[in-house]
Design a protein around this motif. Structure first.
Motif, mmCIF file in Angstrom:
data_model
loop_
_atom_site.group_PDB
_atom_site.id
_atom_site.type_symbol
_atom_site.label_atom_id
_atom_site.label_comp_id
_atom_site.label_asym_id
_atom_site.label_seq_id
_atom_site.Cartn_x
_atom_site.Cartn_y
_atom_site.Cartn_z
ATOM 1 N N LEU A 55 39.225 35.001 86.971
ATOM 2 C CA LEU A 55 38.971 35.917 85.857
ATOM 3 C C LEU A 55 37.855 35.426 84.930
ATOM 4 O O LEU A 55 37.021 36.233 84.504
ATOM 5 N N PRO A 56 37.772 34.128 84.603
ATOM 6 C CA PRO A 56 36.628 33.696 83.774
ATOM 7 C C PRO A 56 35.291 34.017 84.442
ATOM 8 O O PRO A 56 34.315 34.338 83.756
ATOM 9 N N GLU A 57 35.256 33.940 85.763
ATOM 10 C CA GLU A 57 34.015 34.230 86.486
ATOM 11 C C GLU A 57 33.659 35.702 86.399
ATOM 12 O O GLU A 57 32.512 36.063 86.088
ATOM 13 N N VAL A 58 34.612 36.564 86.665
ATOM 14 C CA VAL A 58 34.313 37.996 86.658
ATOM 15 C C VAL A 58 33.938 38.454 85.253
ATOM 16 O O VAL A 58 33.088 39.326 85.061
ATOM 17 N N MET A 59 34.525 37.820 84.232
ATOM 18 C CA MET A 59 34.173 38.151 82.852
ATOM 19 C C MET A 59 32.796 37.601 82.483
ATOM 20 O O MET A 59 32.070 38.217 81.710
ATOM 21 N N ARG A 60 32.441 36.453 83.054
ATOM 22 C CA ARG A 60 31.150 35.819 82.744
ATOM 23 C C ARG A 60 29.978 36.643 83.264
ATOM 24 O O ARG A 60 28.952 36.773 82.586
ATOM 25 N N VAL A 61 30.090 37.207 84.472
ATOM 26 C CA VAL A 61 28.920 37.810 85.113
ATOM 27 C C VAL A 61 28.828 39.324 84.947
ATOM 28 O O VAL A 61 27.770 39.906 85.189
ATOM 29 N N SER A 62 29.914 39.992 84.526
ATOM 30 C CA SER A 62 29.976 41.454 84.655
ATOM 31 C C SER A 62 29.605 42.209 83.377
ATOM 32 O O SER A 62 29.940 41.791 82.265
ATOM 33 N N ASP A 63 28.946 43.361 83.586
ATOM 34 C CA ASP A 63 28.723 44.316 82.492
ATOM 35 C C ASP A 63 29.948 45.197 82.288
ATOM 36 O O ASP A 63 30.291 45.558 81.165
ATOM 37 N N ARG A 64 30.568 45.571 83.393
ATOM 38 C CA ARG A 64 31.819 46.329 83.391
ATOM 39 C C ARG A 64 32.721 45.731 84.461
ATOM 40 O O ARG A 64 32.250 45.071 85.374
ATOM 41 N N VAL A 65 34.022 46.015 84.361
ATOM 42 C CA VAL A 65 34.963 45.546 85.380
ATOM 43 C C VAL A 65 35.887 46.692 85.778
ATOM 44 O O VAL A 65 36.474 47.354 84.908
ATOM 45 N N LEU A 66 35.972 46.927 87.089
ATOM 46 C CA LEU A 66 36.981 47.826 87.631
ATOM 47 C C LEU A 66 38.194 46.987 88.007
ATOM 48 O O LEU A 66 38.048 45.936 88.655
ATOM 49 N N VAL A 67 39.380 47.414 87.617
ATOM 50 C CA VAL A 67 40.615 46.721 87.998
ATOM 51 C C VAL A 67 41.310 47.557 89.070
ATOM 52 O O VAL A 67 41.514 48.762 88.878
ATOM 53 N N MET A 68 41.648 46.904 90.198
ATOM 54 C CA MET A 68 42.286 47.606 91.305
ATOM 55 C C MET A 68 43.733 47.155 91.477
ATOM 56 O O MET A 68 44.091 46.021 91.179
ATOM 57 N N ARG A 69 44.541 48.110 91.918
ATOM 58 C CA ARG A 69 45.938 47.825 92.249
ATOM 59 C C ARG A 69 46.376 48.783 93.338
ATOM 60 O O ARG A 69 46.115 49.992 93.254
#
Length: 503
Positions: free
Chosen positions: A456-470
């Motif tokens: 999660l720190p990585e996806v938050m570091r690099v992303s402009d937006r985040v899609l969450v999947m389930r």
């Protein structure tokens, strides 16, 4: 005073033209969980191969409980009470759990003519009962989750009465909850007197389970007996890389131009996924293992067959019948299973770089090696390949440099849309920082990028937006300003939906 459980004394290892280890010395106490840290290429793997009998040291000694050992083969190390748990599990998928646990030293009867499966399963069950009695020793090991297969390897070590267990990146494919379960098992093993050597690039895990650390750089020990209770992660990282890694904020380069439109996309593993990807944007995809993240990227790269939905690239409808169609449309995939799906291990790094664009470098089936070399020099220099040896087999490079070569591959192919699946799995902290900067530089140049990451720190570091999947579907879209680990996890496990329903 009792001798240490394990001691490396003046270990050096020389390969033709390369000194991989130089005078490595440190010790591990009985029942200690000891971190062995360093960037890829620091010499950790070579040292563990000496410990496990794969390599012989050029100089120096290995002592177990004060006794000197010169292991000539892995079986000698196993008999001395040493077990190695590899990042890529050494298991035969179609064999049962018990058969894998007795691989190489099966129990037999009638003079060795018949394998005694019943006795193997009984003893395997006894070993498994100490750490996870829910695992059935009779089932094929391929039916188990990765976390359970890790447990089987630990039980195998207990079966061999291992006194020293070396774990090489044991959590690279585990979820946070699975790591916590593994951490509890490791702590129980240590409490029983087993010594653990723990190799990981994940500093939070190291500081969670380990008491002391040895840090290596360029084949030498640069820090020994480091007390992790009184040392900060930043200090350890600076020791590993020889410099401080600056913590940098995310910089967005997203534009208003939509480069990819995905509408109602479904495969056998994802359902009704819709989103836009902008030019210069880095779109993160988060979710638990099995949520459909990897399957989304496989669908966009033409690797998985679509059941329904549409994909438009630059306003044009795309028929994703196979990976070749996706490559022709400017889509490049960096797969999660880098070694299995991303490279041809025995070919050179420059040939691996050229795989999808070989027509650029050949005519009538004849490769223009001069042109290939010029392009490889330019692109591999740009991604900072180390060592800069274009004819070297790619399998001989670290994971981070293999990943850089795959990025260069898609730059050579002219890909404008890049799909990164777990881009830094098994990669050291220094290489991670370089990959993050590469992603940001590519976005600045106008590439459109999707990044799937379990960290999660990585996806938050690099992303402009985040899609969450389930469960194969997108359940949330979060802007960068709305990102937090708690928010992402709550959507990933369904807690956020439950709270809205209760309201």
């Amino acid at each position: 005073m009792a001798p240490p459980r394990l001691a490396f004394e003046g270990i050096s290892k020389v390969f033709p033209g390369v000194k991989a280890l130089s005078d490595v010395s440190f010790s591990v106490a009985p029942g200690e969980i000891h971190a062995l840290l360093g960037e890829n290429g620091a010499g950790k793997s070579t040292l563990l191969r000496i410990l496990s009998g794969v390599f012989r040291a050029t100089e120096g000694e290995v002592k177990v409980d004060g006794t000197v050992h010169h292991f000539r083969k892995p079986d000698s190390a196993r008999q001395a009470g040493i077990a190695m748990i590899h990042q890529e599990l050494q298991q035969v998928p179609h064999l049962s759990v018990a058969q894998n646990m007795f691989l190489g030293h099966s129990l037999t009867r009638f003079g060795g003519m018949i394998v005694n499966r019943r006795e193997q399963e009984r003893r395997a069950a006894e070993a498994l009962a100490m750490i996870d009695p829910s695992i059935d020793p009779a089932v094929p090991i391929s039916t188990l989750k990765v976390a359970q297969r890790q447990v089987v390897e630990i039980a195998r070590a207990l079966l061999d009465k291992a006194k020293i267990i070396a774990m090489d990146e044991p959590t690279s494919s585990l979820t946070p909850s699975e790591f916590e379960r593994l951490a509890e098992i490791i702590e129980r093993l240590a409490a029983s007197g087993v010594s653990i050597i723990y190799v990981s690039h994940k500093m939070d895990e190291v500081f969670r389970v380990c008491q002391r650390a040895t840090v290596m750089r360029d084949g030498k020990v640069v820090g020994v007996g480091i007390d992790l209770k009184t040392t900060s992660p930043d200090d350890v990282i600076a020791m590993m890389v020889g410099r401080e890694l600056l913590t940098e904020e995310h910089h967005s380069h997203t534009t208003d131009t939509v480069s990819v439109e995905v509408r109602n996309l479904s495969t056998h593993r994802i359902r009704d996924v819709s989103f836009d990807l902008h030019k210069g944007e880095v779109l993160g995809v988060a979710g638990l293992v099995g949520s459909g993240r990897t399957e989304l990227l496989r669908a966009l790269s033409g690797a998985d067959k679509l059941i329904s939905g549409t994909v438009n690239v630059d306003g044009k409808a795309l028929t994703l019948s196979n990976p070749r169609a996706a490559i022709a449309a400017g889509i490049g995939l960096l797969p999660e299973e880098r070694k299995r799906e991303g490279i041809i291990p025995g070919r050179s790094v420059s040939m691996n770089m050229a795989l999808p664009s070989m027509n650029r470098f050949s005519k009538a089936g004849i490769i223009n090696h001069r042109k290939l070399k010029r392009t490889a020099e330019d692109l591999l220099k740009r991604v900072n390949l180390r060592p800069f040896q274009l004819d070297r087999q790619i399998r001989l490079f670290s994971g981070g440099n293999q990943q850089k070569a795959i990025i260069a591959r898609w730059l050579a192919a002219g890909s404008r849309i890049l799909l990164f699946d777990e881009p830094t799995r098994g990669i050291d902290v220094g290489a991670k920082s370089e990959i993050y900067h590469l992603i940001e530089d590519l976005a600045h140049e106008g590439h459109s990028i999707i990044v799937v990451s379990s960290e999660l720190p990585e996806v938050m570091r690099v992303s402009d937006r985040v899609l969450v999947m389930r469960d194969g579907a997108v359940v949330a879209e979060l802007g960068h300003e709305d990102l937090s680990e708690e928010t992402i996890v709550s959507h990933a496990v369904g807690k956020a939906d439950n709270r809205r329903g209760a309201a």
